[in-house]
Design a protein around this motif. Structure first.
Motif, PDB file in Angstrom:
ATOM      1  N   LEU A   1       0.837  -1.194   0.000  1.00 45.82           N
ATOM      2  CA  LEU A   1       0.000   0.000   0.000  1.00 45.82           C
ATOM      3  C   LEU A   1       0.877   1.251   0.000  1.00 45.82           C
ATOM      4  O   LEU A   1       0.622   2.201  -0.741  1.00 45.82           O
ATOM      5  CB  LEU A   1      -0.914   0.002   1.229  1.00 45.82           C
TER       6      LEU A   1
ATOM      7  N   ILE B   1     -10.802   8.653   3.113  1.00 45.86           N
ATOM      8  CA  ILE B   1     -10.343   7.262   3.148  1.00 45.86           C
ATOM      9  C   ILE B   1     -10.157   6.779   4.592  1.00 45.86           C
ATOM     10  O   ILE B   1     -10.472   5.649   4.932  1.00 45.86           O
ATOM     11  CB  ILE B   1      -9.062   7.112   2.300  1.00 45.86           C
ATOM     12  N   PHE B   2      -9.705   7.689   5.489  1.00 43.79           N
ATOM     13  CA  PHE B   2      -9.544   7.324   6.903  1.00 43.79           C
ATOM     14  C   PHE B   2     -10.891   6.980   7.533  1.00 43.79           C
ATOM     15  O   PHE B   2     -10.960   6.202   8.472  1.00 43.79           O
ATOM     16  CB  PHE B   2      -8.910   8.476   7.692  1.00 43.79           C
ATOM     17  N   GLY B   3     -11.947   7.600   7.015  1.00 45.81           N
ATOM     18  CA  GLY B   3     -13.269   7.375   7.597  1.00 45.81           C
ATOM     19  C   GLY B   3     -13.903   6.080   7.134  1.00 45.81           C
ATOM     20  O   GLY B   3     -14.957   5.691   7.621  1.00 45.81           O
ATOM     21  N   LYS B   4     -13.279   5.437   6.168  1.00 41.23           N
ATOM     22  CA  LYS B   4     -13.929   4.272   5.589  1.00 41.23           C
ATOM     23  C   LYS B   4     -13.179   2.967   5.785  1.00 41.23           C
ATOM     24  O   LYS B   4     -13.757   1.899   5.662  1.00 41.23           O
ATOM     25  CB  LYS B   4     -14.109   4.488   4.083  1.00 41.23           C
ATOM     26  N   VAL B   5     -11.898   3.041   6.003  1.00 38.52           N
ATOM     27  CA  VAL B   5     -11.164   1.786   6.054  1.00 38.52           C
ATOM     28  C   VAL B   5      -9.958   1.930   6.981  1.00 38.52           C
ATOM     29  O   VAL B   5      -9.423   3.021   7.167  1.00 38.52           O
ATOM     30  CB  VAL B   5     -10.744   1.365   4.625  1.00 38.52           C
ATOM     31  N   TYR B   6      -9.590   0.810   7.574  1.00 42.86           N
ATOM     32  CA  TYR B   6      -8.457   0.839   8.480  1.00 42.86           C
ATOM     33  C   TYR B   6      -7.188   0.383   7.773  1.00 42.86           C
ATOM     34  O   TYR B   6      -7.187  -0.581   7.020  1.00 42.86           O
ATOM     35  CB  TYR B   6      -8.706  -0.084   9.691  1.00 42.86           C
ATOM     36  N   PHE B   7      -6.128   1.097   8.001  1.00 47.37           N
ATOM     37  CA  PHE B   7      -4.779   0.619   7.709  1.00 47.37           C
ATOM     38  C   PHE B   7      -3.885   1.446   8.610  1.00 47.37           C
ATOM     39  O   PHE B   7      -4.339   2.476   9.130  1.00 47.37           O
ATOM     40  CB  PHE B   7      -4.414   0.768   6.226  1.00 47.37           C
TER      41      PHE B   7
ATOM     42  N   ARG C   1      -2.211   4.225   9.916  1.00 50.96           N
ATOM     43  CA  ARG C   1      -2.281   5.595   9.394  1.00 50.96           C
ATOM     44  C   ARG C   1      -0.916   6.180   9.061  1.00 50.96           C
ATOM     45  O   ARG C   1      -0.795   7.030   8.193  1.00 50.96           O
ATOM     46  CB  ARG C   1      -2.976   6.512  10.394  1.00 50.96           C
TER      47      ARG C   1
ATOM     48  N   LYS D   1      -6.431   8.332  16.592  1.00 51.65           N
ATOM     49  CA  LYS D   1      -7.550   7.637  17.224  1.00 51.65           C
ATOM     50  C   LYS D   1      -8.752   8.548  17.422  1.00 51.65           C
ATOM     51  O   LYS D   1      -9.881   8.096  17.429  1.00 51.65           O
ATOM     52  CB  LYS D   1      -7.125   7.083  18.578  1.00 51.65           C
TER      53      LYS D   1
ATOM     54  N   ILE E   1     -11.178  10.904  13.725  1.00 53.85           N
ATOM     55  CA  ILE E   1     -12.412  10.673  12.997  1.00 53.85           C
ATOM     56  C   ILE E   1     -13.617  11.206  13.772  1.00 53.85           C
ATOM     57  O   ILE E   1     -14.657  11.492  13.212  1.00 53.85           O
ATOM     58  CB  ILE E   1     -12.535   9.171  12.624  1.00 53.85           C
TER      59      ILE E   1
END
Lengths: 286, 426
Positions: free
Chosen positions: A32, A114-120, A122, A280, A283
């Motif tokens: 990624l 993108i942070f609001g929709k999926v975890y990886f 950061r 943390k 969001i």
């Protein structure tokens, strides 16, 4: 039926740790990271005529302007080094630092979607940004070399210093301070957006007290009463040192070198802790 | 059997109102308390998440003490009204936000799908975006490479795969995004109502894919939805959330019934249209104020009459059109009606709406109303105001339609009048 491992893969809990970087996980997401870098490099200049040439035009024009203003009008001496090259080297180094800073300072807002929709993890995004900038820096360093060779064949006596081997360390210092400051700003900005506005012009002002368009020693000569502002600025020593190893001009001092290095590490760690805290709550506040 | 996911006492607190000056003071106070090893001073306060009443405090619990377990291979449906806490729970499960208290133990790889096509970049080609999206969702490059052909095939975008996605239609983008998601291989899949996008065929494909994922490879799925039919047909177990708390947990069918009978009370006689009926922004040059029914008992093929009160907020000259969709309580669209062009002159006026000969089968229904500029004639309607769940009605079984006394669920929702004659030789 799916098998259940006895081992708990992970636990989702309220996070209070000061710093929890999960290195195996970051490593797992290395693809990624690579894709982010690739995306940022190839999409920036899509639908432009000059494309990646913009990477070259900006430093060349800035160096030209600086030469006219600081060396021709203000008559700041640059020693044996042609002023244009002197400025080009300074700007190349400064660009890398400032772009690492501005690139990471709005990391949360730029990636809110993108942070609001999926975890990886950061932390991947700011790291990707720094690597992208490194690519740009490489290209710009390439022009420096071209100009260098051109001037050498034109009869100028310029040569790098023996301490050129410190170049990677200088790049690391610039990356760490830019990234660290950027992370600090990005963390503060998620709650108080004022800092976002501040960064824009603070960076352009910072340039003037970081010995970019002039040699460090000129400040002592011209305005000794304010010289401490520049002298105690670790960035000024990075810029001066960077020019020193490439152009063999100005001063070099191991103590200041170590000072800048330690300073960049402190900035980086502070940034990391703040970023870790903000990722943390981000969001919920954005 | 051991649970694959155990959630214990999950709570999430949010601060209400605008983040501003009070914030820095609270931050300092919280920091001071925590520094001395005390508990967060604001964690004790906060009230139940009820959106119909005005909150008195600054803090609210979006989720409060949620406990549940999921067994491997199970599909759990999470249902509840808007604002019941579904999305917050989903975000916590997806690790997008951390809970305020409690913990979730996960024994397996978890992937969440809160949106299709997360991380798509307009300027990149379809192929490049497959890699981008796959990596964002946690796949490695190698994994994506081995499945690339399958993904492209599943998406049906083969011809355009090397074209930037900004040239794609929205349907194609969704299909491509779903194709990537469908080839994820986590142990636990968390799915939001992403299925609500896309056409009916796509939804079918998506639900079918989820079904095979669970039955063939024993994948565990947590599914959040408003679509009661999907929950009933897909899930084994259900979890009903209400005001941030677990209100019911049990079999999927029971959970849906519990939800429908407790939380979907749409008035039948008269209903004032307020913000809770509106889901998106409109110009509201004309505003829907209220709707009331003027019919008596309804049965199949009887006439339905409603009075719709509207107000003119701007001086408009264009004609408008009142349209509506009749829904059943599983949130399926049954059919729609469209009015003629109406020119509104007075500031407040009442529109009489009559639906005759509707052929609806016995059961409960509700209406989503829309008032639009333009008319059906020029085939262009642009919304001015709308009201979801504006009013409900019940079609009763009556003697006149004696066949309907035992109208069965699997007969559908429309009654087709028919004539049958025996063809005889003369």
């Amino acid at each position: 039926m799916g098998k259940v491992s006895n081992q708990v893969h992970y636990r989702i809990t309220p996070k209070r740790k000061l710093l929890d970087l999960n290195f195996p996980e970051i490593w797992k997401y290395r693809d990624l990271l690579f894709l982010f870098v690739r995306r940022d490099i190839i999409t920036v200049y899509k639908q432009t005529i000059l494309g990646p040439l913009w990477y070259l035009i900006q430093p060349l024009l800035t160096a030209l302007t600086f030469t006219l203003v600081f060396n021709n009008i203000a008559e700041i001496p640059t020693g044996k080094v042609p002023p244009f090259l002197f400025n080009l080297v300074g700007i190349t180094a400064w660009n890398y630092f400032s772009q690492c800073l501005t690139g990471t300072s709005n990391i949360f807002r730029a990636n809110a979607e993108i942070f609001g929709k999926v975890y990886f993890p950061r932390i991947i995004t700011p790291i990707a940004s720094v690597i992208t900038m490194l690519f740009k820096f490489g290209i710009q360093l390439g022009i420096v070399i071209v100009v260098y060779i051109f001037l050498l064949s034109g009869g100028f006596h310029i040569h790098p210093n023996l301490k050129l081997f410190l170049l990677p360390v200088y790049i690391l210092i610039m990356a760490l301070s830019g990234l660290g400051l950027g992370l600090i700003v990005s963390s503060v900005t998620i709650k108080y957006r004022d800092f976002g506005f501040l960064v824009g012009f603070a960076v352009s002002l910072l340039l003037y007290i970081s010995a970019v368009p002039y040699p460090l020693k000129e400040v002592e000569n011209k305005i000794p009463e304010y010289a401490w502002i520049v002298n105690y600025n670790p960035l000024a020593h990075v810029m001066e040192g960077f020019r020193y190893i490439i152009l063999n001009t100005g001063t070099f001092n191991w103590a200041w070198f170590v000072f800048s290095f330690v300073f960049s590490i402190i900035l980086f760690l502070t940034g990391l802790v703040l970023f870790n805290r903000s990722e943390k709550i981000f969001i919920d506040t954005v | 059997m051991k649970s694959i996911l155990i959630a214990e006492n999950i709570s999430k607190q949010y601060r209400l109102g605008v983040i501003g000056t009070g914030n820095i003071r609270h931050d300092l106070k919280r920091w001071w308390y925590l520094k001395r090893g005390k508990e967060d001073p604001f964690i004790k306060i906060g009230e139940k998440n009820r959106q119909d009443t005005k909150a008195s405090g600054d803090y609210v619990w979006a989720l409060k003490d949620i406990n549940f377990e999921v067994k491997p291979g199970e599909i759990l449906g999470i249902i509840g009204k808007n604002g019941a806490g579904k999305s917050t729970l989903l975000k916590i499960l997806s690790r997008i936000t951390a809970p305020t208290t409690g913990s979730i133990e996960v024994r397996g790889r978890i992937s969440s799908l809160l949106e299709v096509g997360t991380g798509f970049h307009r300027e990149l080609t379809g192929r490049e975006n497959i890699f981008m999206n796959g990596a964002v969702l946690g796949m490695t490059k190698r994994e994506i490479k081995t499945k690339l052909d399958e993904i492209i095939d599943f998406s049906g975008c083969e011809r355009y795969i090397d074209t930037p996605v900004k040239r794609y239609s929205s349907g194609m983008t969704v299909r491509l995004g779903f194709a990537v998601a469908a080839h994820l291989e986590p142990d636990i899949l968390v799915v939001d109502e992403v299925l609500a996008v896309g056409d009916a065929e796509f939804q079918k494909k998506a639900i079918g894919k989820m079904n095979t994922l669970s039955s063939d490879s024993g994948r565990t799925i947590l599914f959040v939805s408003h679509n009661m039919d999907a929950v009933k047909s897909l899930c084994q177990r259900g979890l009903v959330l209400h005001n941030g708390e677990v209100d019911f947990a049990g079999e999927a069918r029971e959970s849906v019934d519990h939800y429908l009978s407790n939380y979907r009370r749409i008035p039948q006689i008269q209903n004032k249209i307020n913000e809770s009926h509106r889901r998106h922004k409109n110009s509201r040059a004309l505003e829907l104020l209220s709707i009331s029914s003027s019919h008596n008992d309804l049965h199949t093929r009887s006439r339905m009459c409603f009075d719709v009160l509207i107000r003119k907020n701007k001086n408009i000259t264009f004609p408008v059109c009142l349209t509506g969709t009749i829904m059943n309580f599983s949130d399926m669209e049954i059919g729609s009606f469209f009015s003629e062009e109406i020119y509104v002159h007075q500031e407040e006026s009442t529109i009489n709406l009559t639906i005759a000969d509707h052929n609806l089968a016995p059961g409960s229904y509700y209406i989503n109303l829309t008032i639009s500029k333009g008319s059906l004639k020029n085939a262009h309607l642009s919304e001015v105001d709308h009201a979801f769940e504006a009013i409900s009605f019940e079609i009763e079984m009556k003697e006149r339609n004696e066949y309907f006394v035992n109208w069965k669920k699997n007969w559908g929702q429309i009654y087709f009048p028919s004539e049958v004659k025996l063809k005889t030789d003369i």
